[in-house]
Scaffold this motif. Structure first.
Motif, PDB file in Angstrom:
ATOM      1  N   PRO A 308      -4.974   9.659  45.557  1.00  0.00           N
ATOM      2  CA  PRO A 308      -6.784   9.351  43.937  1.00  0.00           C
ATOM      3  C   PRO A 308      -7.291   8.244  44.422  1.00  0.00           C
ATOM      4  O   PRO A 308      -7.024   7.420  45.280  1.00  0.00           O
ATOM      5  N   SER A 309      -8.364   7.831  43.670  1.00  0.00           N
ATOM      6  CA  SER A 309      -9.363   7.094  44.176  1.00  0.00           C
ATOM      7  C   SER A 309      -8.271   5.593  43.858  1.00  0.00           C
ATOM      8  O   SER A 309      -7.569   4.693  42.889  1.00  0.00           O
ATOM      9  N   ARG A 314     -13.142   2.673  35.196  1.00  0.00           N
ATOM     10  CA  ARG A 314     -14.368   3.412  35.256  1.00  0.00           C
ATOM     11  C   ARG A 314     -15.037   4.398  33.776  1.00  0.00           C
ATOM     12  O   ARG A 314     -14.284   4.737  33.264  1.00  0.00           O
ATOM     13  N   MET A 315     -15.921   4.808  33.979  1.00  0.00           N
ATOM     14  CA  MET A 315     -16.105   5.261  32.793  1.00  0.00           C
ATOM     15  C   MET A 315     -16.307   6.904  32.780  1.00  0.00           C
ATOM     16  O   MET A 315     -16.685   7.830  32.098  1.00  0.00           O
ATOM     17  N   TYR A 316     -15.929   7.666  33.319  1.00  0.00           N
ATOM     18  CA  TYR A 316     -15.810   8.695  33.937  1.00  0.00           C
ATOM     19  C   TYR A 316     -14.708   8.981  34.725  1.00  0.00           C
ATOM     20  O   TYR A 316     -13.759   8.240  35.487  1.00  0.00           O
ATOM     21  N   VAL A 317     -13.590   9.895  34.630  1.00  0.00           N
ATOM     22  CA  VAL A 317     -13.109  10.379  35.245  1.00  0.00           C
ATOM     23  C   VAL A 317     -13.329  11.143  36.933  1.00  0.00           C
ATOM     24  O   VAL A 317     -13.971  12.322  37.241  1.00  0.00           O
ATOM     25  N   ASP A 318     -12.579  10.263  37.753  1.00  0.00           N
ATOM     26  CA  ASP A 318     -13.469  10.509  39.452  1.00  0.00           C
ATOM     27  C   ASP A 318     -13.128  11.527  39.579  1.00  0.00           C
ATOM     28  O   ASP A 318     -13.307  12.702  40.790  1.00  0.00           O
ATOM     29  N   CYS A 319     -11.131  11.948  39.534  1.00  0.00           N
ATOM     30  CA  CYS A 319     -10.696  13.882  40.142  1.00  0.00           C
ATOM     31  C   CYS A 319     -10.145  14.100  38.732  1.00  0.00           C
ATOM     32  O   CYS A 319      -8.689  13.583  38.070  1.00  0.00           O
ATOM     33  N   ALA A 320     -10.633  15.356  38.191  1.00  0.00           N
ATOM     34  CA  ALA A 320      -9.967  15.850  37.592  1.00  0.00           C
ATOM     35  C   ALA A 320      -8.306  16.205  37.536  1.00  0.00           C
ATOM     36  O   ALA A 320      -7.532  16.435  36.323  1.00  0.00           O
ATOM     37  N   PHE A 321      -8.447  16.478  39.108  1.00  0.00           N
ATOM     38  CA  PHE A 321      -6.810  17.054  39.521  1.00  0.00           C
ATOM     39  C   PHE A 321      -5.527  15.830  39.368  1.00  0.00           C
ATOM     40  O   PHE A 321      -4.963  16.127  39.316  1.00  0.00           O
ATOM     41  N   VAL A 329      -4.953   6.177  37.170  1.00  0.00           N
ATOM     42  CA  VAL A 329      -3.655   6.740  38.663  1.00  0.00           C
ATOM     43  C   VAL A 329      -3.338   5.892  39.041  1.00  0.00           C
ATOM     44  O   VAL A 329      -2.773   6.264  40.257  1.00  0.00           O
ATOM     45  N   ALA A 330      -3.301   4.974  38.871  1.00  0.00           N
ATOM     46  CA  ALA A 330      -2.357   3.578  38.755  1.00  0.00           C
ATOM     47  C   ALA A 330      -0.649   3.948  39.482  1.00  0.00           C
ATOM     48  O   ALA A 330      -0.296   4.196  41.314  1.00  0.00           O
ATOM     49  N   TYR A 333      -2.048   6.629  42.656  1.00  0.00           N
ATOM     50  CA  TYR A 333      -2.142   5.929  44.252  1.00  0.00           C
ATOM     51  C   TYR A 333      -1.206   5.890  44.142  1.00  0.00           C
ATOM     52  O   TYR A 333      -0.667   5.084  46.017  1.00  0.00           O
ATOM     53  N   ALA A 334       0.069   4.775  43.166  1.00  0.00           N
ATOM     54  CA  ALA A 334       1.325   3.655  44.434  1.00  0.00           C
ATOM     55  C   ALA A 334       1.807   5.044  44.751  1.00  0.00           C
ATOM     56  O   ALA A 334       2.863   4.262  45.849  1.00  0.00           O
ATOM     57  N   ASP A 335       2.122   6.234  44.710  1.00  0.00           N
ATOM     58  CA  ASP A 335       2.722   7.152  45.121  1.00  0.00           C
ATOM     59  C   ASP A 335       1.669   7.152  46.535  1.00  0.00           C
ATOM     60  O   ASP A 335       2.972   7.446  47.543  1.00  0.00           O
ATOM     61  N   TRP A 336       0.584   7.290  46.899  1.00  0.00           N
ATOM     62  CA  TRP A 336       0.067   8.033  47.308  1.00  0.00           C
ATOM     63  C   TRP A 336       0.288   6.285  48.389  1.00  0.00           C
ATOM     64  O   TRP A 336       0.358   6.210  49.963  1.00  0.00           O
ATOM     65  N   VAL A 337       0.106   5.344  48.044  1.00  0.00           N
ATOM     66  CA  VAL A 337       0.905   3.564  48.740  1.00  0.00           C
ATOM     67  C   VAL A 337       1.737   3.540  50.510  1.00  0.00           C
ATOM     68  O   VAL A 337       2.152   4.029  50.984  1.00  0.00           O
TER      69      VAL A 337
END
Length: 357
Positions: A308-309, A314-321, A329-330, A333-337
């Motif tokens: 995730p970003s 944001r005013m939009y969803v960056d990635c629907a998936f 995506v907090a 993103y924590a999982d990614w880190v």
């Protein structure tokens, strides 16, 4: 319990998208882009570089986001881009068919401009009739902006033709697509494997010395292309079109040994009517194809993390998936880190973080 334990650990597990050693796949093999029956595209390969989880859901599981036109307030970037591409394709195509393309540096005529705006208006009306432009209170202005950008394009195009001493010779050169004039294009990777590609080159110009200029129209901002250069032609595994479309143009036109250049044209006020590109030398092509090979290897190895970003408003969803509920995506993103430093993720990081220093 195994799932919870895996997702709370610092390991990149099968519950995070690591299918390389997933015994539960019961012998099922993830299709590789180099499989004989597979035909891929530059956009699809870039999708893995941007977010392998999105690639897996969309291109392996074949799941697409559900869009509700009733919730759409403005014309979507995808629809806006498709409209501009369609209008410019028809306009340049008509000029090529009638032999009325101006020579390098010469201006388009008033009749040419009127025809462009006519095509733009017709396409705008068609999209409106299909309910694809959002609410009318926004569409009135958005329509004016789109037509204004088309009018500005004529001057921008004249400047580019003058700077490159080039003339358009083809528009929307399709290959490997249904009803395309050419079959899939074959590209050989550094390791010897081959890819079959499909796509459509927005436009091809030719210089006086025979050099082909492969052009890809963009209707968004140009910020993401600032890192683009001959030294780093595919930053972060993205912007693959120029090299791959350059190879396609040479093959389809039967001009294997001709010099080739590639350029993204940002054709809206939002994109500031600028360009980004480079000469596609053998050295540049080798660098880009090495990146493509790493992407192919990652897909074949079953590496599909959710990327995730960085969280933010944001005013939009960056990635629907990554963000199917649109609530941020907090956690993702924590999982990614948490599993970022697992060696099993290294092949993906070698692509998406290449050149980050």
């Amino acid at each position: 319990m195994e799932l919870i334990d895996g997702r709370l650990s610092g390991r990149f597990t099968r519950f995070d998208g690591n299918l390389a050693t997933d015994g539960d796949l019961r012998g099922t093999r993830i299709p590789s882009p180099t499989d004989p029956d597979e035909i891929t595209s530059a956009t699809r390969l870039e999708a893995w570089a941007g977010c392998p989880h999105a690639y897996f859901v969309r291109y392996v599981l074949r799941v697409d986001p559900v869009e509700d036109p009733e919730e759409q307030y403005r014309i979507s970037p995808l629809t806006r881009g498709s409209m501009v591409h369609e209008v410019l394709d028809r306009w340049i195509g008509d000029a090529l068919a009638s032999g009325s393309v101006p020579p390098p540096g010469a201006a388009w005529t008033e009749a040419d401009l009127a025809r462009l705006l006519e095509l733009g208006g017709d396409e705008a009306d068609r999209l409106q009739a299909r309910g694809l432009v959002g609410r009318s209170v926004y569409w009135h202005r958005d329509r004016q902006v789109l037509l204004h950008d088309l009018a500005l394009f004529t001057g921008f195009d004249r400047g580019q033709r003058a700077a490159n001493a080039a003339t358009p010779i083809r528009t929307e050169l399709a290959f490997g697509m249904p009803d395309a004039e050419a079959p899939p294009v074959t590209v050989t990777l550094p390791g010897g494997r081959t890819l079959k590609l499909r796509g459509a080159v927005d436009r091809i110009d030719e210089k006086a010395d025979g050099t082909l200029v492969v052009i890809d129209y963009k209707t968004g901002k140009s910020d993401d292309h600032r890192r683009l250069s001959a030294e780093d032609p595919t930053p972060g595994g993205t912007h693959l079109q120029l090299v791959l479309y350059g190879a396609a143009a040479r093959q389809v036109l039967g001009r294997a040994d001709v010099a080739t250049e590639g350029a993204y044209w940002f054709v809206t006020t939002r994109g500031r009517f600028c360009t980004a590109g480079y000469a596609i030398t053998p050295e540049v092509e080798a660098v880009a194809l090495a990146t493509v090979e790493r992407i192919v290897d990652g897909i074949g190895a079953g590496i599909f993390p959710l990327h995730p970003s960085v969280p933010g408003w944001r005013m939009y969803v960056d990635c629907a998936f990554c963000e199917p509920d649109g609530l941020g995506v907090a956690h993702q993103y924590a999982d990614w880190v948490r599993h970022h430093d697992d060696p099993a993720l290294a092949p993906y990081l070698a692509v998406c973080e290449a050149g980050d220093g």
